[in-house]
Design a protein around this motif. Sequence first.
Motif, PDB file in Angstrom:
ATOM      1  N   ASN A  35       0.833  -1.203   0.000  1.00  0.00           N
ATOM      2  CA  ASN A  35       0.000   0.000   0.000  1.00  0.00           C
ATOM      3  C   ASN A  35       0.865   1.249   0.000  1.00  0.00           C
ATOM      4  O   ASN A  35       2.099   1.168   0.081  1.00  0.00           O
ATOM      5  CB  ASN A  35      -0.971  -0.003   1.192  1.00  0.00           C
ATOM      6  N   ILE A  36       0.245   2.419  -0.075  1.00  0.00           N
ATOM      7  CA  ILE A  36       1.034   3.651  -0.209  1.00  0.00           C
ATOM      8  C   ILE A  36       1.856   3.939   1.040  1.00  0.00           C
ATOM      9  O   ILE A  36       2.909   4.568   0.951  1.00  0.00           O
ATOM     10  CB  ILE A  36       0.161   4.862  -0.587  1.00  0.00           C
ATOM     11  N   ALA A  82      -1.603  12.463  -2.473  1.00  0.00           N
ATOM     12  CA  ALA A  82      -2.656  13.440  -2.758  1.00  0.00           C
ATOM     13  C   ALA A  82      -3.920  12.768  -3.279  1.00  0.00           C
ATOM     14  O   ALA A  82      -5.040  13.066  -2.830  1.00  0.00           O
ATOM     15  CB  ALA A  82      -2.148  14.468  -3.772  1.00  0.00           C
ATOM     16  N   ALA A  83      -3.768  11.845  -4.227  1.00  0.00           N
ATOM     17  CA  ALA A  83      -4.931  11.156  -4.793  1.00  0.00           C
ATOM     18  C   ALA A  83      -5.661  10.338  -3.730  1.00  0.00           C
ATOM     19  O   ALA A  83      -6.901  10.309  -3.683  1.00  0.00           O
ATOM     20  CB  ALA A  83      -4.492  10.257  -5.943  1.00  0.00           C
ATOM     21  N   HIS A  84      -4.880   9.686  -2.857  1.00  0.00           N
ATOM     22  CA  HIS A  84      -5.466   8.857  -1.805  1.00  0.00           C
ATOM     23  C   HIS A  84      -6.117   9.712  -0.717  1.00  0.00           C
ATOM     24  O   HIS A  84      -7.239   9.409  -0.256  1.00  0.00           O
ATOM     25  CB  HIS A  84      -4.381   7.975  -1.193  1.00  0.00           C
ATOM     26  N   ALA A  85      -5.449  10.777  -0.292  1.00  0.00           N
ATOM     27  CA  ALA A  85      -5.921  11.570   0.841  1.00  0.00           C
ATOM     28  C   ALA A  85      -7.062  12.519   0.475  1.00  0.00           C
ATOM     29  O   ALA A  85      -7.982  12.722   1.267  1.00  0.00           O
ATOM     30  CB  ALA A  85      -4.757  12.376   1.431  1.00  0.00           C
ATOM     31  N   TYR A  86      -7.000  13.105  -0.724  1.00  0.00           N
ATOM     32  CA  TYR A  86      -7.979  14.131  -1.098  1.00  0.00           C
ATOM     33  C   TYR A  86      -8.962  13.666  -2.167  1.00  0.00           C
ATOM     34  O   TYR A  86      -9.932  14.377  -2.450  1.00  0.00           O
ATOM     35  CB  TYR A  86      -7.259  15.391  -1.581  1.00  0.00           C
ATOM     36  N   GLY A 111      -3.475   0.508  -6.818  1.00  0.00           N
ATOM     37  CA  GLY A 111      -4.828   0.750  -7.282  1.00  0.00           C
ATOM     38  C   GLY A 111      -5.190   2.199  -7.521  1.00  0.00           C
ATOM     39  O   GLY A 111      -6.362   2.584  -7.400  1.00  0.00           O
ATOM     40  N   LEU A 112      -4.191   3.031  -7.900  1.00  0.00           N
ATOM     41  CA  LEU A 112      -4.458   4.452  -8.111  1.00  0.00           C
ATOM     42  C   LEU A 112      -4.188   4.912  -9.544  1.00  0.00           C
ATOM     43  O   LEU A 112      -4.174   6.114  -9.818  1.00  0.00           O
ATOM     44  CB  LEU A 112      -3.619   5.297  -7.140  1.00  0.00           C
TER      45      LEU A 112
END
Length: 277
Positions: A35-36, A82-86, A111-112
């Motif tokens: 994961n990230i 950024a993509a995951h958090a926001y 998965g992003l």
Amino acid sequence: MTDEKLVASHYTHGGLLNAISDGIAKLGKTVASVNIDDLGPVDEFHIGARVATQSFLDQLDIGANHHVLDVGCGLGGGSRFAAHAYGCRVTGVDLTHEYVETGNVLCTWVGLSDKITLQVGNATALPHPDETFDRAYMLHVGMNIADKELLMSELHRVVRPGAKIGIYDVMRVNDGDLTFPVPWAAEPEGSSLASVAAYKAALERAGLKVIAERNRRDFALEFFAQLQAKVANAKGPPPLGLHILMGSTAPIKVKNMIENISRNMIAPIEIVAEKKA
């Protein structure tokens, strides 16, 4: 060698994806389970790592409906955060082909890939139409870009009116010779440090209004103190870490960075600017 080729050559590893894959295996994970947060130690190539990324990007008020530009994205660690958090969409641009290729694979693993596109490009000649992005940011990038005026002009061009732009770079705070190598350059010829005043002047001349500034010197020294303590207590380097990116010269680069910051010659600085609505 051109400045562009010098920078790309400095960062090129040669077997980066395999090295990261090996590190993931040492963590007891696979590409299907990583994961990230697992990747954070290797793909957040700046002072303060993930903690610094969140504190910095939170100031930009990024929304899920925003298209965000990550300038000098490297492996895309900031983009993935950024993509995951926001929940936003992110486009990253970097000179180093290997970083971009590896970063896109990492996005697929976590998965992003539907939210993030990393591409090879030059920050002073961005391959995007005018007013494409709602936000833009740089994490330790300007130290490799000599023409700050052109850089800021390009940032102004590609963001929409009302957009916020964040810069987190190592900057000059006093004159004097620095000790090399450092993480962004093996020798002085590869370094394009500038003062806080020079950054702010370039931003303002480009039509961007500076709305916030923060010197992170104390934070940096504490970060490095904790890093050194972890290294001293460990039997070896962690499975994933910036030593993978910096190679055998990692210890001397970190040592020199600490020395230069301790002497108050340089410091990591945050600047947030805004394009007039």
